[in-house]
Design an enzyme around this catalytic site. Structure first.
Site, PDB file in Angstrom:
ATOM      1  N   ASP A   4      27.891 -11.705 -36.270  1.00 56.86           N
ATOM      2  CA  ASP A   4      26.973 -11.905 -37.477  1.00 56.86           C
ATOM      3  C   ASP A   4      27.360 -10.988 -38.489  1.00 56.86           C
ATOM      4  OD1 ASP A   4      24.988 -12.780 -39.020  1.00 56.86           O
ATOM      5  OD2 ASP A   4      23.912 -11.228 -38.405  1.00 56.86           O
ATOM      6  N   ASP A   6      25.228 -10.076 -41.886  1.00 60.16           N
ATOM      7  CA  ASP A   6      23.997  -9.500 -42.708  1.00 60.16           C
ATOM      8  C   ASP A   6      23.064  -8.807 -41.454  1.00 60.16           C
ATOM      9  OD1 ASP A   6      24.292  -9.864 -45.425  1.00 60.16           O
ATOM     10  OD2 ASP A   6      24.221 -12.137 -44.789  1.00 60.16           O
ATOM     11  N   THR A 105      28.452 -16.221 -40.284  1.00 55.47           N
ATOM     12  CA  THR A 105      27.324 -15.779 -41.208  1.00 55.47           C
ATOM     13  C   THR A 105      26.698 -17.177 -41.709  1.00 55.47           C
ATOM     14  OG1 THR A 105      26.720 -14.654 -43.092  1.00 55.47           O
ATOM     15  CG2 THR A 105      29.098 -15.552 -42.839  1.00 55.47           C
ATOM     16  N   SER A 106      25.466 -17.110 -42.066  1.00 58.98           N
ATOM     17  CA  SER A 106      24.802 -17.981 -42.763  1.00 58.98           C
ATOM     18  C   SER A 106      24.907 -17.805 -44.385  1.00 58.98           C
ATOM     19  CB  SER A 106      23.332 -18.029 -42.540  1.00 58.98           C
ATOM     20  OG  SER A 106      23.013 -18.244 -41.215  1.00 58.98           O
ATOM     21  N   LYS A 137      22.666 -21.814 -38.938  1.00 57.72           N
ATOM     22  CA  LYS A 137      21.843 -21.091 -37.778  1.00 57.72           C
ATOM     23  C   LYS A 137      20.350 -21.467 -37.776  1.00 57.72           C
ATOM     24  CE  LYS A 137      24.676 -17.144 -37.636  1.00 57.72           C
ATOM     25  NZ  LYS A 137      24.893 -15.594 -37.884  1.00 57.72           N
ATOM     26  N   ASP A 162      21.633 -10.072 -34.941  1.00 54.56           N
ATOM     27  CA  ASP A 162      20.485  -9.223 -35.203  1.00 54.56           C
ATOM     28  C   ASP A 162      18.993  -9.743 -35.550  1.00 54.56           C
ATOM     29  OD1 ASP A 162      19.732  -8.750 -38.671  1.00 54.56           O
ATOM     30  OD2 ASP A 162      21.222  -9.986 -37.931  1.00 54.56           O
TER      31      ASP A 162
END
Length: 210
Positions: A4, A6, A105-106, A137, A162
């Site tokens: 991931d 961020d 990542t989103s 996600k 995270d």
């Protein structure tokens, strides 16, 4: 390995905070801290619903607001990205070992392209962005796509996340997961190991975790 971005590789949530708080102010409102925390790791549509409801303006257009936030974050990402402890060192070791790696990542591709200037454009063999999958996600789609792009089975992958939303996505895809909570806590679950930090974490250390 699947990473991931961020909150995992970068301490970038404060940059999103700046953009979101500035937009709330632009709308003449203030966003409560608990609403902002609820947005962490969510898809853009979900986040915009939470944001607009949180400022008492549910009639706002989601695309207009998300475009504003992404425009601001793009500027901040170009100058203010900060690595999370141990993240850069682990990525360097992964790359040196020749282990296939993907960024999952989103965040949308436009902002990720800016982040790749800091991450290194040869760091990842595949990059999956939030605007490139049908479902983001916590749906498993991003991690399933990443494994497919790497040519490996999800069960043979280790994802590092995270947030509860990201961890749920990786677990649903069938990967093992290391969670390094930052903005919000992550509860232990089968297939998931929670670590306080990536500082000092090596490939040899990860190989001992099950």
């Amino acid at each position: 390995m699947l990473f991931d971005m961020d909150g995992t590789l970068f301490d970038s949530e404060p940059l999103w905070d700046i953009a979101i708080e500035e937009l709330a102010a632009e709308y003449g409102a203030v966003l409560a801290a608990e609403v902002r925390l609820a947005m962490v790791g969510r898809s853009v549509p979900e986040s915009m619903i939470l944001f607009h409801d949180g400022i008492g303006q549910p009639w706002r257009d989601a695309k207009t607001s998300s475009d504003w936030i992404y425009d601001r974050v793009a500027v901040l990402f170009a100058t203010d990205l900060v690595w999370r402890p141990g993240a850069r060192e682990l990525l360097t070791e992964v790359r040196a070992a020749g282990i296939p790696a993907a960024l999952v990542t989103s965040t949308n591709r436009r902002v990720v392209e800016i982040a790749l200037d800091t991450l290194g454009r040869n760091t990842f063999d595949a990059v999956v962005c939030g605007d490139e999958v049908a479902f983001t996600k916590p749906h498993p789609d991003p991690y399933l796509r990443a494994a497919k792009l790497l040519g490996v089975e999800p069960a043979d992958c280790l994802a590092i996340e995270d947030s509860p939303t990201g961890a749920a996505s990786a677990l649903a895809a069938g990967t093992r997961v290391i969670a390094v909570p930052h903005a919000v806590s992550v509860d232990p679950a089968p297939g998931l190991t929670v670590l306080p930090t990536l500082a000092g974490v090596t490939l040899a250390h990860l190989a001992t975790l099950r």
